[in-house]
Design a protein around this motif. Structure first.
Motif, PDB file in Angstrom:
ATOM      1  N   ILE A  86       8.216  -4.427  -2.012  1.00  0.00           N
ATOM      2  CA  ILE A  86       7.177  -3.397  -1.834  1.00  0.00           C
ATOM      3  C   ILE A  86       6.229  -3.775  -0.691  1.00  0.00           C
ATOM      4  CG2 ILE A  86       5.088  -2.476  -2.969  1.00  0.00           C
ATOM      5  CD1 ILE A  86       6.779  -2.120  -5.494  1.00  0.00           C
ATOM      6  N   THR A  87       6.014  -5.069  -0.522  1.00  0.00           N
ATOM      7  CA  THR A  87       5.174  -5.524   0.593  1.00  0.00           C
ATOM      8  C   THR A  87       5.826  -5.138   1.929  1.00  0.00           C
ATOM      9  OG1 THR A  87       4.426  -7.386  -0.732  1.00  0.00           O
ATOM     10  CG2 THR A  87       4.096  -7.570   1.635  1.00  0.00           C
ATOM     11  N   TYR A 183       2.796   2.480  -3.828  1.00  0.00           N
ATOM     12  CA  TYR A 183       4.142   2.071  -4.275  1.00  0.00           C
ATOM     13  C   TYR A 183       4.091   1.290  -5.588  1.00  0.00           C
ATOM     14  CZ  TYR A 183       6.479   3.716  -0.041  1.00  0.00           C
ATOM     15  OH  TYR A 183       7.000   4.502   0.958  1.00  0.00           O
ATOM     16  N   LEU A 184       3.029   0.516  -5.788  1.00  0.00           N
ATOM     17  CA  LEU A 184       2.915  -0.194  -7.069  1.00  0.00           C
ATOM     18  C   LEU A 184       2.854   0.802  -8.221  1.00  0.00           C
ATOM     19  CD1 LEU A 184       0.392  -3.148  -6.698  1.00  0.00           C
ATOM     20  CD2 LEU A 184       2.874  -3.224  -6.857  1.00  0.00           C
ATOM     21  N   ALA A 185       2.198   1.928  -7.964  1.00  0.00           N
ATOM     22  CA  ALA A 185       2.057   2.945  -9.003  1.00  0.00           C
ATOM     23  C   ALA A 185       3.305   3.824  -9.120  1.00  0.00           C
ATOM     24  CB  ALA A 185       0.834   3.809  -8.698  1.00  0.00           C
ATOM     25  N   ALA A 186       4.208   3.734  -8.155  1.00  0.00           N
ATOM     26  CA  ALA A 186       5.403   4.607  -8.160  1.00  0.00           C
ATOM     27  C   ALA A 186       6.630   3.802  -7.734  1.00  0.00           C
ATOM     28  CB  ALA A 186       5.182   5.795  -7.221  1.00  0.00           C
ATOM     29  N   PRO A 187       7.100   2.871  -8.597  1.00  0.00           N
ATOM     30  CA  PRO A 187       8.207   1.996  -8.198  1.00  0.00           C
ATOM     31  C   PRO A 187       9.506   2.745  -7.879  1.00  0.00           C
ATOM     32  CG  PRO A 187       7.449   1.495 -10.456  1.00  0.00           C
ATOM     33  CD  PRO A 187       6.537   2.538  -9.910  1.00  0.00           C
ATOM     34  N   ASP A 193      12.542   4.928  -1.037  1.00  0.00           N
ATOM     35  CA  ASP A 193      12.163   4.763   0.371  1.00  0.00           C
ATOM     36  C   ASP A 193      12.764   3.490   0.955  1.00  0.00           C
ATOM     37  OD1 ASP A 193      10.841   7.098   0.126  1.00  0.00           O
ATOM     38  OD2 ASP A 193       8.816   6.280   0.269  1.00  0.00           O
ATOM     39  N   TYR A 194      12.827   2.442   0.146  1.00  0.00           N
ATOM     40  CA  TYR A 194      13.406   1.177   0.636  1.00  0.00           C
ATOM     41  C   TYR A 194      14.870   1.402   1.016  1.00  0.00           C
ATOM     42  CZ  TYR A 194      14.125  -3.906   0.930  1.00  0.00           C
ATOM     43  OH  TYR A 194      14.395  -5.182   1.371  1.00  0.00           O
ATOM     44  N   ARG A 195      15.574   2.141   0.158  1.00  0.00           N
ATOM     45  CA  ARG A 195      17.014   2.408   0.415  1.00  0.00           C
ATOM     46  C   ARG A 195      17.202   3.115   1.753  1.00  0.00           C
ATOM     47  NH1 ARG A 195      17.691   3.383  -5.695  1.00  0.00           N
ATOM     48  NH2 ARG A 195      18.826   1.486  -6.222  1.00  0.00           N
TER      49      ARG A 195
END
Ligand code: BTN
Length: 252
Positions: A86-87, A183-187, A193-195
């Motif tokens: 997430i970072t 992102y912490l609130a919406a894993p 998004d990472y994908r």
């Protein structure tokens, strides 16, 4: 100079420590673990900036963002792994929003533009027995163009090498922290998004792991940000180790 007053206004939940010079912002936090969660240490320059696998991170004065964020996770090791991903994603989104360029993520956490690294992330976990006591999320972003030492000249670049937009670094830091909170609130959104930004998908890569080199095809990530690789025998494996290094496969 980074405008800390502006940062405090934009990110009221965080505490900021701003230094002109420090050895390493990660090391500084390690020596000050009693600081409150969400303390952010920012340096204008690091004299012993650290990268992964014992490498150094070149951190010339005023050219980049050299930042460490202190987190005290309540959760399992898996969530620690998620925090690292997430970072990287939050840094990418902040860069995309402000500078109009879209880096890709070299798993787990390097940001690349045209194959050159513009940002790296070093996350360190500190344990008390088997319990996680703290996590230090260290982010280095090359913002302004800088004179690159010979050993990194071919692999490193800065945001300004690819974007004509010039903004104060405080704006980029504030955006990064805003995305991090979102992102912490919406894993699930973080995974999605990472994908989209994962580099080398469906490409053959070299995988360096525990002194061995193999090849495989990157197929994506699973729901814990572990890398999915199709190995040389056509079987799917998921890779967890943060010690893996990936290089694009070059046919000779
Ligand atoms: C890597 O490229 O392998 C990771 C680089 C991480 C650099 C950042 S800069 C802020 C923080 N302090 C350090 O000493 N390292 C991280």
């Amino acid at each position: 100079m980074i405008d800390i007053h502006e940062l405090k206004k934009q990110c009221p939940d965080y505490s900021f420590l701003h230094m002109d010079t420090v050895g390493s912002t990660n090391e500084y936090l390690k020596e000050h673990l009693d600081l409150p969660e969400k303390t952010v240490v920012i340096a204008e320059e690091q004299t012993r900036g650290k990268g992964r696998k014992g490498r150094s991170f070149y951190s010339p004065k005023g050219c980049g963002i050299y930042l460490s964020l202190l987190i005290k996770p309540q959760d399992s090791l898996d969530s620690v792994f998620d925090l690292t991903a997430i970072t990287a994603l939050s840094a990418l989104k902040a860069i995309q929003t402000i500078y109009g360029i879209t880096p890709s993520i070299k798993w787990l956490n390097d940001l690349l533009v045209h194959g050159q690294k513009i940002a790296g992330i070093l996350c360190e976990s500190l344990f008390f027995g088997s319990q996680i006591k703290a996590m230090i999320l260290g982010i280095g972003i090359n913002v302004h163009a800088f004179e690159r030492p010979a050993e990194i000249a071919s692999v490193a670049a800065s945001i300004e090498d690819f974007s004509p937009i010039k903004k104060p670094r405080s704006i980029l830091i504030a955006k990064f922290l805003n995305f991090f909170d979102e992102y912490l609130a919406a894993p699930d959104k973080a995974l999605e998004d990472y994908r989209k930004q994962l580099a080398y998908v469906n490409q053959k890569v070299y995988i360096h792991q525990a002194g061995q080199i193999s090849t495989g095809i990157i197929r994506g990530i699973d729901d814990h940000f572990h890398l999915l690789i199709e190995n040389e025998h056509g079987q799917q494996e998921s890779l967890v180790s943060a010690e893996i290094s990936i290089r694009p496969w070059i046919q000779s």
